[in-house]
Write a protein that holds these residues in place. Structure first.
Motif, PDB file in Angstrom:
ATOM      1  N   LEU A 395      46.700 106.497 -52.337  1.00 61.43           N
ATOM      2  CA  LEU A 395      46.525 105.088 -52.120  1.00 61.43           C
ATOM      3  C   LEU A 395      47.827 104.378 -52.857  1.00 61.43           C
ATOM      4  N   SER A 396      48.413 103.389 -52.140  1.00 61.74           N
ATOM      5  CA  SER A 396      49.289 102.558 -52.703  1.00 61.74           C
ATOM      6  C   SER A 396      48.502 101.352 -53.140  1.00 61.74           C
ATOM      7  N   ASP A 397      49.385 100.329 -53.829  1.00 59.00           N
ATOM      8  CA  ASP A 397      48.423  99.199 -53.941  1.00 59.00           C
ATOM      9  C   ASP A 397      47.866  98.480 -52.961  1.00 59.00           C
ATOM     10  N   GLN A 398      48.513  98.326 -51.772  1.00 60.99           N
ATOM     11  CA  GLN A 398      47.780  97.926 -50.429  1.00 60.99           C
ATOM     12  C   GLN A 398      47.776  98.939 -49.329  1.00 60.99           C
ATOM     13  N   HIS A 399      47.950  99.976 -49.378  1.00 59.10           N
ATOM     14  CA  HIS A 399      47.948 101.020 -48.186  1.00 59.10           C
ATOM     15  C   HIS A 399      47.200 102.267 -48.640  1.00 59.10           C
ATOM     16  N   GLY A 400      46.740 102.855 -47.584  1.00 55.25           N
ATOM     17  CA  GLY A 400      45.860 104.280 -47.652  1.00 55.25           C
ATOM     18  C   GLY A 400      46.864 105.151 -46.931  1.00 55.25           C
ATOM     19  N   TRP A 401      46.869 106.349 -47.599  1.00 51.68           N
ATOM     20  CA  TRP A 401      47.815 107.339 -46.972  1.00 51.68           C
ATOM     21  C   TRP A 401      46.851 108.398 -46.057  1.00 51.68           C
ATOM     22  N   LEU A 402      47.166 108.620 -45.121  1.00 53.22           N
ATOM     23  CA  LEU A 402      46.069 109.387 -44.236  1.00 53.22           C
ATOM     24  C   LEU A 402      47.105 110.552 -43.655  1.00 53.22           C
ATOM     25  N   ARG A 403      46.514 111.863 -43.932  1.00 51.95           N
ATOM     26  CA  ARG A 403      47.015 113.143 -43.063  1.00 51.95           C
ATOM     27  C   ARG A 403      45.991 113.416 -42.007  1.00 51.95           C
ATOM     28  N   THR A 404      46.646 113.642 -40.793  1.00 55.80           N
ATOM     29  CA  THR A 404      46.028 113.445 -39.456  1.00 55.80           C
ATOM     30  C   THR A 404      46.279 115.088 -38.761  1.00 55.80           C
ATOM     31  N   GLU A 405      45.369 115.707 -38.425  1.00 54.26           N
ATOM     32  CA  GLU A 405      45.232 117.098 -38.087  1.00 54.26           C
ATOM     33  C   GLU A 405      45.401 116.912 -36.422  1.00 54.26           C
ATOM     34  N   PRO A 406      45.855 117.826 -35.774  1.00 56.45           N
ATOM     35  CA  PRO A 406      45.975 117.593 -34.323  1.00 56.45           C
ATOM     36  C   PRO A 406      44.706 117.096 -33.653  1.00 56.45           C
TER      37      PRO A 406
END
Length: 450
Positions: A395-406
């Motif tokens: 998580l950043s202040d205003q963003h969520g980081w997602l890892r996406t599988e195939p």
């Protein structure tokens, strides 16, 4: 506020709903609850429909908008109406089944509407942690408060003394864990001219490496002597927090709870509770209340009746992380199961690669002190599907980081529904939380005061 909300229910039977305060206090509490519906929607409340600006909370609730089609903006936190009610009912019956009084910890939600619903569901009162929280609870008519802290702030003690003097039905109990604390409390209350003594319980530490509390039984008796010499205070029992037992196991927690019970017995034998209507023996966070119920059931009869007071708070919303793993119902599934009631909705705002995506919800919106949010469902064009192959990695202040599988099917504009961990750091990020039925209908808005 919607017609079936807690404030309306309290209005129908104020004494039962608010813990039987006197008539004047009950009327003031009902007015405070009603005033929540009169608050105007504006820029202060994130996630709410921009076109609702200028409406009152009650007017917006009456429109019964849909969370997904009614103009709400992301990120938006939703509280499940059905799961909230399930959790309230489950802990009410659990406490009844085990002969426990229940003072749920209000610092979890700091939502007076939920306080009232907890009292309506049989709670003895509300547990709190700091003076500000006491002021909030009193403003909304909570007539029994257990402060799980030693209160040595002179201004706060003056406030408590004034509340006790003004309302004969108000009961206040707080911790004491030092002779110095007794001295400070007595000095402040004497200067305030308090006419009613403040009830205190000895806080027994959960171990030498634990948080607050008295480390030894000998010190407990020294503090009890100090309380006896202070006419502004009255010793009414013992308490502590088993969640602080170092490297906690069922055996270690049980041993500490038996030590707490034994302290109550020894103080009673010494005549410390002879003039009381009841003795308070209290413990109970959200991870070991099964052990509390078991050990408190063993407590022998004392010279006066015992109020066995449980203080679990996170149950009201439960969660999809920390308490999902720790809940005692995992050990006693025959007693029921709490349900996670929070879901944070965010939108995918960037899909820079097949392996990565970003949402518009970050640290300002989601709890992250114990676990990151859990991707659960994706919503597109009114259709929900499991969030297969999607993981929140940061998580950043205003963003969520997602890892996406195939196998992840995710596009910019999709809504991502996430489960959250640790209710206490979810509620405090949102001032007005939509209460949402299973079909997405928003029936009420829960106001928090942090």
């Amino acid at each position: 506020m919607a017609a079936d909300n807690p404030a309306a229910n309290a209005a129908e039977q104020p004494e039962e709903a608010l813990g039987a305060p006197d008539a004047q206090a009950a009327l003031a509490a009902l007015a405070a609850l009603a005033a929540l519906a009169d608050e105007r929607i504006d820029h202060r409340f994130k996630g709410l429909p921009p076109d609702a600006d200028g409406l009152t909370v009650g007017q917006l609730a009456a429109q019964r908008r849909n969370l997904f089609t009614g103009g709400f903006t992301t990120p938006v936190l939703a509280l499940s109406a059905e799961r909230l009610e399930h959790n309230l009912a489950l802990m009410e019956t659990y406490a009844e089944r085990h002969g426990l009084a229940f003072a749920p910890h209000g610092k979890t939600s700091m939502a007076p509407q939920l306080f009232v619903r907890q009292v309506e569901r049989g709670a003895w009162g509300i547990t709190l942690a700091v003076p500000h929280q006491v002021r909030v609870a009193r403003a909304f008519g909570i007539s029994r408060i257990f402060l799980a802290n030693e209160l040595v702030d002179a201004a706060a003690l003056r406030m408590v003394a004034a509340e006790l003097d003004a309302d004969p039905s108000f009961r206040f109990i707080c911790y004491v864990d030092s002779v110095r604390g007794v001295e400070l409390m007595h000095a402040a209350l004497s200067e305030a001219g308090a006419s009613r003594p403040v009830d205190v319980v000895l806080e027994l530490a959960a171990g030498d490496e634990a948080r607050t509390g008295v480390r030894t039984e000998a010190e407990c008796f020294e503090i009890a002597n100090a309380v006896a010499g202070a006419d502004t205070l009255r010793l009414v029992g013992v308490a502590g927090y088993e969640g602080e037992v170092p490297q906690a196991t069922t055996e270690k927690v049980t041993a500490w709870l038996r030590r707490l019970s034994a302290l109550a017995v020894e103080l009673d034998k010494a005549g410390r509770f002879a003039d009381l209507p009841e003795v308070v023996v209290s413990a109970g966070g959200s991870a070991w209340f099964d052990a509390v119920a078991s050990v408190f059931a063993e407590l022998p009869e004392l010279s006066v009746p015992v109020l066995k007071l449980l203080r679990s708070g996170a149950y009201v919303s439960h969660d999809d992380g920390h308490y999902r793993n720790l809940t005692p119902f995992n050990r006693v599934p025959q007693e029921g199961a709490l349900e996670p009631a929070f879901r944070l909705w965010a939108q995918v705002v960037s899909r820079p690669s097949a392996a990565q995506a970003f949402t518009n919800a970050g640290k300002r919106d989601a709890a992250y002190d114990l676990h990151l949010p859990e991707a659960q469902v994706v919503r597109r064009d009114g259709v929900e599907r499991p969030a297969t192959g999607i993981t929140v990695t940061g998580l950043s202040d205003q963003h969520g980081w997602l890892r996406t599988e195939p196998e992840a099917e995710l596009a910019v504009g999709d809504w991502l529904g996430m489960g959250l961990s640790h209710p206490c750091t979810v509620f405090d990020k949102w001032q007005l939380i939509p209460l949402v039925e299973a079909d997405g209908t928003v029936t009420e808005y829960v106001r928090t005061f942090f």
